[in-house]
Write a protein that holds these residues in place. Structure first.
Motif, short mmCIF file in Angstrom:
data_model
loop_
_atom_site.label_atom_id
_atom_site.label_comp_id
_atom_site.label_asym_id
_atom_site.label_seq_id
_atom_site.Cartn_x
_atom_site.Cartn_y
_atom_site.Cartn_z
N LYS A 230 0.83 -1.21 0.00
CA LYS A 230 0.00 0.00 0.00
C LYS A 230 0.86 1.26 0.00
CE LYS A 230 -4.19 1.75 0.15
NZ LYS A 230 -5.17 1.49 -0.88
N LYS A 231 1.80 1.33 0.94
CA LYS A 231 2.71 2.47 1.04
C LYS A 231 4.08 1.94 1.45
CE LYS A 231 -0.66 6.00 2.47
NZ LYS A 231 -1.02 6.95 3.57
N THR A 232 5.09 2.79 1.26
CA THR A 232 6.44 2.37 1.62
C THR A 232 6.71 2.57 3.11
OG1 THR A 232 7.23 2.95 -0.60
CG2 THR A 232 8.90 2.71 1.13
N HIS A 234 4.34 4.55 5.54
CA HIS A 234 3.17 4.74 6.41
C HIS A 234 3.50 5.70 7.56
CE1 HIS A 234 0.42 1.68 4.69
NE2 HIS A 234 1.53 1.04 4.39
N ARG A 296 7.45 5.95 -5.16
CA ARG A 296 6.29 6.11 -4.29
C ARG A 296 6.67 6.79 -2.99
NH1 ARG A 296 3.18 0.68 -2.79
NH2 ARG A 296 5.12 0.36 -1.68
N GLY A 300 5.38 10.37 -1.39
CA GLY A 300 4.86 10.42 -0.03
C GLY A 300 5.56 11.46 0.82
#
Length: 427
Positions: A230-232, A234, A296, A300
């Motif tokens: 989902k994300k690297t 968080h 990513r 972010g």
């Protein structure tokens, strides 16, 4: 009027065993070199994938050095070893998922009959019938059960807890481990209300369940896989708590093979690879994966700066020109030690080369760089009989001229790195 102490958090990204090795080495360097920083007394921890192991240990009072012994040290039975430090052998990550294999194999006859009927009745083309047989393929090669069991044993030691709620109540430390819900694709933040009843050891296994390597982890009727899908980082989990400073560690960066001749990838002692394409499919896939993950992360980080301007965010990651962590064999203990030492020394070099900027940002939160520690030339992370002999045989102080030249080299290297990031050509 006394100044309110700063609220500091730590966000750890994934990266498999290699990521854990880098993060342990970097954390040891940070805690030693930053005066006032106690990585066991932070206000919040968030871990993703391999970072979940480290975050769970730190929040439970395990020091970075203890984590180094647990995850990296190849001499667990040596005299004087910490009796409360359980080891995480590399073999623990490579136990075949026999239960998964057996379950899928048992379904093969039924699936073969169904595929045959679909094809024979003309309801599906041959390719579609073969795809139906794909359901018999295992969802992962290695079992997550040994990982969960070992983490449960580690967190059962006195003063530790396998319960997110108890950890928050007794130590005042918010721990969040992130996995991905396989059926919804949404992030699952174990440790936050609603998911804080799940044992920490289970959350670690779920967060680190890389698809293809480990089967999805079942928890309360749902199936979970690696949180990095989902994300690297968080890091927003910590930023939303209104912290003053968030330290972020990311081990996975793309390699810049074009920078200079001394930064070229070599495999197993072979000659350096002048271009990554000449390294074949493994090198190309590794670079692709790293580039996707890091792009990513960059997006972010830019978003965090805009959405949380009141929080200082410091990101530590490997130099993109450094080949040592690229395609490393992290399941060989000897290389694990060398890579941890490399991460430790490179983080120290980063802190030295950015003293002015980092020092100013840390000072806003009551922290300071320890110049004496940073300038100690013979400081090592890992200890063995060979390194102890080397340390004893090289204990003479470094001359002022040598120290000055090294600092100049570090500053020039850092300037070169910033120019490369800004796209400024060198002459």
């Amino acid at each position: 009027m006394s100044r309110k102490p700063p609220r500091i958090g730590l966000a750890l990204a994934g990266g498999g065993p290699l990521g854990a090795i880098y993060e342990i080495g970097a954390l040891c360097a940070l805690e030693e070199a930053v005066t006032g920083l106690d990585l066991n007394e932070l206000d919040g921890y968030v871990g993703v994938s391999a970072g979940s192991f480290i975050a769970a240990g730190l929040a439970n009072g395990m020091t970075p050095r203890q984590l180094c012994v647990a995850f990296i040290d190849d001499e667990p039975k040596r005299a004087g070893a910490d009796p409360f430090v359980d080891h995480l052998p590399a073999s623990m990550f490579m136990r075949p998922a026999l239960g998964e294999f057996a379950q899928r194999l048992a379904s093969l006859p039924r699936l073969a009959v169904q595929a045959g009927w679909r094809y024979a009745l003309g309801g599906a083309p041959a390719l579609s019938a073969l795809e139906h047989l794909g359901r018999a393929l295992p969802t992962g090669l290695f079992s997550h059960a040994p990982i969960e069991a070992q983490m449960r044993r580690i967190l059962a030691a006195p003063g530790r807890s396998n319960d997110f709620r108890e950890l928050l109540a007794t130590r005042g430390r918010r721990l969040v481990l992130v996995a991905t819900d396989l059926d919804s694709g949404e992030a699952a933040t174990f440790g936050l209300p609603g998911l804080d009843h799940v044992p920490i050891s289970q959350a670690v296994a779920a967060s680190a369940a890389l698809p293809g390597m480990f089967p999805p982890v079942p928890i309360n009727g749902r199936w979970y896989v690696d949180g990095a899908l989902k994300k690297t980082l968080h890091a927003s989990v910590l930023l939303d708590q209104g912290l003053d400073l968030v330290l972020c560690l990311n081990p996975v960066v793309p390699f810049d093979a074009s920078h200079s001749l001394r930064h070229r990838v070599g495999q197993g002692g072979q000659a350096p690879i002048p271009r990554l394409v000449e390294g074949g499919l493994p090198v190309v896939l590794s670079q692709t994966f790293r580039s996707l993950i890091h792009s990513r992360l960059e997006l972010g980080m830019k978003g965090y700066a805009l959405s949380h301007p009141g929080t200082d965010i410091l990101l530590f990651e490997p130099d993109h020109r450094d080949p040592a962590l690229f395609l490393a064999n992290t399941f060989a203990y000897s290389q694990r030690r060398a890579l941890a030492e490399h991460a430790y020394q490179c983080t120290r070099a980063t802190l030295r080369s950015q003293r002015s900027t980092l020092g100013a940002r840390l000072a806003r939160h009551g922290l300071a760089l320890n110049d004496a520690v940073l300038d100690e030339q013979r400081r090592l992370l890992t200890h063995s009989r060979r390194s102890d002999r080397r340390r004893r045989g090289a204990a003479l102080p470094t001359s002022r001229a040598t120290a000055a030249l090294q600092r100049l080299d570090e500053v020039l290297n850092d300037l070169e790195r910033h120019l490369a990031q800004e796209g400024v050509g060198s002459t």
